[in-house]
Design an enzyme around this catalytic site. Structure first.
Site: not given
Ligand code: ATP
Ligand code: MG
Ligand code: MG
Length: 311
Positions: A250-251, A221-222, A219, A224
């Site tokens: 993240g969850d 962040g912005a 992951s 994707g």
């Protein structure tokens, strides 16, 4: 029925204050208390998507009792925590209404004894072998007293029961568990770089697969998700960066991946769902909650690029 494991569950408390200033007394304008910890957050999102989900891990003391009761009240959530003598930890977030910033205070959680760990393993074994368990997610850090190889053990037990397992943790527990061949890992960029020594996503995800993970979903962040899987490699991006509260994003990504896995969705669709859910979580004001309209809108606008592996 999906299963989420939160060894370090918490009772999350949020205090909103007009403006946070050191050495002064604050009037609290809003108090929110709710069950927390990474696997608990994943379960809440899965339940909101309409899935039946069981939560396990440890709960103890007065805070543990509140945790169990509150979760048991949530629709589609079954509570199966193992007991611990110490009290479940609290986390306190102080939200400054003037700046929008949050100051976070996290207790370490109770120390788990060897006997408590052994009892949890029995609970977990029974849950992964229960008919109808379709997937398991192992989420978050390890509480004091739990052996560093804990997740490696839990991955092996799930695989022995033929239940697909997704792992979201960091550091040495991640390193050991990757060698036990989890179906999916979901590190963020920093966790993946720590595991592999590579910062560039193509090299880093390749290295993590070589270490044993069947599929690696990083992951970013912005930016994707970047996924390298047995079926191919893809990047899924939100249409634009979302402003808001990234806590729990993240969850939500994990919940999207797990539900897609349990439903047998093709990888590009799983990734699109995970990106839309996690971006909609950033957009929602409360940490770890997602806005359904935003989710459904984003789902049609997530861009997935990449390709299927040659057969
Ligand atoms: P957590 O703190 O919940 O463990 P994380 O650090 O593991 O999060 P991130 O990579 O920060 O995970 O975020 C998870 C996902 O959330 C991203 O892959 C992305 O889909 C989405 N996301 C995060 N930040 C943004 C943002 N600013 N705009 C849009 N989507 C975002
Ligand atoms: Mg992050
Ligand atoms: Mg994370």
């Amino acid at each position: 029925m999906m299963l989420t494991v939160t060894l370090n569950a918490a009772l999350d408390l949020t205090y909103r204050v007009p403006a946070l200033t050191p050495h002064t007394t604050h009037r609290v304008t809003e108090v929110i208390e709710r069950p927390g910890g990474k696997g608990v957050n994943v379960a809440r999102v899965l339940a909101a998507l309409g899935h039946e989900v069981t939560v396990t891990g440890f709960a103890g003391g007065g805070t543990g009792r509140v945790l169990r009761e509150r979760l048991a009240d949530e629709p589609r959530v079954t509570v199966a925590f193992a007991p611990v003598a110490g009290a479940t930890r609290r986390t306190v977030a102080v939200a400054d209404a003037a700046t929008g910033d949050t100051t976070q205070l996290n207790e370490p959680g109770p120390t788990v004894t060897p006997a408590e760990w052994a009892a949890f393993l029995d609970t977990y074994e029974a849950l992964v072998h229960r008919p109808g368990t379709t997937a398991v997610a192992l989420c978050g850090s390890l509480p004091p007293g739990v052996p560093v190889g804990a997740y490696a053990l839990l991955v092996r037990a799930a695989r022995a029961a033929h239940v697909p397992v997704l792992l979201d943790t960091s550091g040495e527990p991640l390193r050991r568990a990757v060698a036990a061949r989890p179906d999916i890992i979901k590190p963020n960029a920093e966790e993946l770089a720590e595991l592999t020594g590579f910062h560039e996503p193509v090299r880093a995800t390749r290295d993590a697969r070589r270490r044993g993970a069947h599929a690696v979903v990083a992951s970013l962040g912005a930016d994707g998700l970047f996924a390298l899987t047995p079926d191919g490699g893809w990047q899924a991006r939100p249409p634009a960066p979302v402003r808001g509260n990234p806590t729990g994003a993240g969850d939500s990504a994990v919940a999207g991946l797990l539900s897609g896995l349990a439903e047998g969705l093709p990888w590009p669709d799983r990734l699109a769902r995970a990106v839309a859910l996690s971006a909609a979580t950033v957009a929602a004001p409360a940490a770890g909650e997602f806005d359904r309209t935003t989710y459904e809108d984003l789902l049609t606008r997530v861009a997935v690029t990449g390709r299927r592996a040659a057969a």
